[in-house]
Design a protein around this motif. Structure first.
Motif, short mmCIF file in Angstrom:
data_model
loop_
_atom_site.label_atom_id
_atom_site.label_comp_id
_atom_site.label_asym_id
_atom_site.label_seq_id
_atom_site.Cartn_x
_atom_site.Cartn_y
_atom_site.Cartn_z
N ALA A 14 2.35 5.49 5.56
CA ALA A 14 3.58 5.14 6.26
C ALA A 14 4.81 5.73 5.59
O ALA A 14 5.90 5.67 6.11
N GLY A 15 4.63 6.31 4.44
CA GLY A 15 5.76 6.83 3.69
C GLY A 15 5.46 6.67 2.23
O GLY A 15 4.86 5.69 1.82
N CYS A 16 5.85 7.63 1.42
CA CYS A 16 5.51 7.53 0.02
C CYS A 16 6.53 8.30 -0.80
O CYS A 16 7.27 9.13 -0.30
N VAL A 34 5.50 3.96 -3.40
CA VAL A 34 4.53 4.31 -2.36
C VAL A 34 4.44 3.15 -1.38
O VAL A 34 4.45 1.98 -1.79
N HIS A 35 4.36 3.45 -0.09
CA HIS A 35 4.13 2.44 0.92
C HIS A 35 3.10 2.98 1.92
O HIS A 35 3.36 3.93 2.63
N ALA A 36 1.92 2.37 1.91
CA ALA A 36 0.88 2.69 2.88
C ALA A 36 0.64 1.45 3.72
O ALA A 36 1.00 0.34 3.33
N ARG A 68 -0.53 7.82 -6.55
CA ARG A 68 0.71 8.58 -6.75
C ARG A 68 1.42 8.90 -5.46
O ARG A 68 2.65 8.99 -5.43
N ASN A 69 0.67 9.06 -4.37
CA ASN A 69 1.32 9.48 -3.13
C ASN A 69 0.84 8.73 -1.89
O ASN A 69 1.33 8.97 -0.80
N GLY A 70 -0.12 7.84 -2.03
CA GLY A 70 -0.57 7.03 -0.91
C GLY A 70 -1.57 7.69 0.02
O GLY A 70 -1.98 7.09 1.01
#
Length: 308
Positions: A14-16, A34-36, A68-70
């Motif tokens: 969803a954004g990271c 990070v947001h998953a 680190r990046n989702g």
């Protein structure tokens, strides 16, 4: 513990953000890195020993993503809600406890066959033994040539946790008791007024055991003395997520109020509070380097926070 059924989920980015700029991990500032998102409740999280990956338990399986990046690394379908997940102490294997009473080694398959009721929690020892907590109050240990069960509690075992040295196994139940077993003895303790035990975490030195409770209080027990040394008050409603920082200085807890809270473990003082999501925060996990915290909540979000 009353928990609503969760919907089927897949994890999508969803954004990271990156992990650059992390500081000392002293919790003076928290930044979302990070947001998953998952399409259903995330009830459990575990950080890999390397610190590179996070496993999230969702309604239909376990999703592993890059911390680190989702980005999603792997998906393991279980077909049933995942209540507990744990990494093997070395390597990349996972264990998952599921609502259909099965324990799965991932990659791989079901180990030990199915149980008569849901499996709520799982913990992997330093000797590669899997401990599982079940709805019927039993605790089962599965290992090489080992399959033994004990009726440790009178109600659901929501939490199991091996000590770091692997000699003691703690279990916590909604019967309001904690049981600690080793090769020589069994100890049982709890407060007379009672409070369902929803989560357990050993301190890094294995001297203390933190318990997340249904009454919103996090209790820190001195295991040898079987007495409470700290009561951490601040959550509104039940608490479930719980983890010590690798240094043993801090504890993170989460619960029904949609927050996770970082505490000074020695002073019993709240250091930081953060609203992590729009719904309950079911799970938290500390990174091995002590500079990041992962949270999983009822709206399906998995977030990584940097401590600066």
């Amino acid at each position: 513990m009353k928990i609503a059924a969760a919907a089927c989920a897949t994890l999508a980015l969803a954004g990271c953000g990156g992990s650059a700029g992390l500081g000392t991990g002293d919790a003076k500032r928290l930044v979302e890195l990070v947001h998953a998102r998952a399409g259903g409740q995330v009830l459990t999280l575990a950080w890999s020993p390397s610190g590179e990956r996070i496993a999230a338990g969702a309604p239909q399986g376990v999703i592993v993503f890059d911390a680190r990046n989702g980005r999603v690394v792997r998906r393991f379908r279980t077909g049933s809600q995942v209540w507990g997940v744990a990494w093997r102490r070395e390597g990349e294997a996972l264990a998952a406890a599921t609502d259909d009473g099965k324990v799965r080694r991932l990659p791989g398959g079901v180990v030990g066959g199915a149980h008569s009721g849901p499996a709520f929690s799982v913990s992997w020892s330093a000797e590669d033994d899997l401990a599982v907590g079940y709805a019927d109050g039993s605790v089962r240990v599965l290992g090489a040539g080992t399959d033994r069960s004990s009726k440790s509690h009178t109600a659901e075992v929501i939490a199991v946790a091996w000590s770091h040295e692997g000699e003691r196994l703690a279990s916590g139940s909604i019967d309001s008791t904690i049981v600690v077993r080793d090769a020589r003895s069994t100890s049982r303790f709890g407060e007379p007024e009672g409070a369902d035990v929803n989560g357990l975490a050993w301190s890094p030195d294995d001297d203390r055991l933190a318990a997340a409770n249904q009454d919103g209080v996090v209790r820190i027990w001195d295991v040898a003395g079987r007495n409470i040394v700290r009561r951490l008050r601040g959550h509104e409603g039940w608490t479930r997520g719980l983890a010590w920082s690798p240094s043993g200085r801090l504890i993170v807890s989460s619960g029904a109020d949609g927050t996770f809270r970082i505490w000074d473990a020695d002073k019993g003082r709240e250091v930081r509070t953060l609203r992590a999501g729009r719904q309950e925060v079911w799970a938290v996990a500390w990174s091995p380097d002590g500079k990041r915290v992962a949270s999983g909540d009822g709206d399906g979000s998995v977030r990584v926070w940097g401590l600066r």
